[in-house]
Write an enzyme that holds these catalytic residues in place. Structure first.
Site: not given
Ligand code: PGA
Length: 260
Positions: A9, A11, A98, A100, A168, A174, A214
């Site tokens: 991903n 982003k 997602h 976000e 998630e 993150g 993560s």
């Molecule tokens: P991350 O993000 O691996 O940076 O924790 C995962 C995601 O948001 O899909």
């Protein structure tokens, strides 16, 4: 046996130039290694890079995904992109819901359901993202939140072929603080059971359940060792071609060990 699914991903990262360099690094790190049998790889990239990445991956065993989509085919929705527009570019898969998107762009249970339904109806493979916040986990509401998010996203959906689900936990995204494999497995097991109650055990077992939050080349194998974790959705550690290629190698090794 299903392939292990690894989705990068990106982003809001990468340019035309850095994306090209990315794939040079990614494929050269995997040169001479036969991973395609064991791992299904996908890249969820910004809209501006969909065309380029699709072209770059044309003859490669890897998929391109959008990170979001509107549920209607067309209309007065400034700034939005429809499933039909993605299909027009040859894209047949997208992330949906997602955290976000839910946190910063007001997506809710209803819009996530509309998008999931429309995507499946259009023959897309939606990667439905669900997960609890830190306060919800601290208040022991994880089960309840997961059940609510999953049931409402899948409301009124009977044909779930091509559906992928990513668990998630928001507190793990993150932050460098991944869930423990045990915590992740516990929720994945719950998701599998909910799917089985909707679609039957056999169908539920065919749906790939990914863990995200993560994930790194160092911790990936501990997640893949769990019985209900079929892959990973990776943000930060997928942004460099070598790092994501390292995860493909880990996944291939895990699959080999499972088979031996
Ligand atoms: P991350 O993000 O691996 O940076 O924790 C995962 C995601 O948001 O899909």
């Amino acid at each position: 046996m299903k392939k292990i699914v690894l989705i990068a991903n990106w982003k809001m990262h990468h340019s035309q130039l850095s994306a090209q360099q990315y794939f040079t690094d990614f494929f050269s790190a995997l040169e001479g290694i036969s991973w395609e049998e064991a791992v299904q790889v996908g890249f969820a990239v910004p809209y501006t890079l969909l065309g380029l990445v699709r072209q770059t991956l044309q003859n490669k065993p890897a998929r391109v995904l959008a990170q979001n989509v509107h549920h209607l085919d067309q209309g007065a929705f400034t700034g939005e992109i429809s499933l039909a527009m993605l299909a027009d570019l040859g894209i047949r898969a997208t992330l949906i819901g997602h955290s976000e998107r839910r946190q910063y762009f007001a997506e809710n249970l209803e819009t996530v359901n509309l998008k999931t339904k429309a995507a499946l109806r259009a023959g897309f493979s939606p990667v439905l993202c669900i997960g609890e916040s830190l306060s919800e986990r601290q208040e022991s509401k994880t089960k309840e939140v997961i059940e609510r998010q999953l049931r409402s996203a899948l409301n009124d959906i009977s044909d779930h072929s091509n559906l992928i689900i990513a668990y998630e936990p928001i507190w793990a995204i993150g932050t460098g603080l991944a869930a423990s494999p045990h915590q992740a497995q516990e929720v994945h097991q719950q998701i599998r059971a909910l799917l089985a109650s909707n679609y039957g055990t056999m169908h539920a077992s065919r749906i790939s359940l990914l863990y995200g939050g993560s994930v790194t080349p160092a911790n990936l194998s501990s997640f893949l060792a769990q019985p209900d974790i079929d892959g990973a959705l990776v943000g930060g550690a997928s942004l460099q071609g070598e790092s994501f290629a390292a995860m493909v190698k880990v996944a291939r090794k895990s699959r080999k060990e499972q088979l031996s």
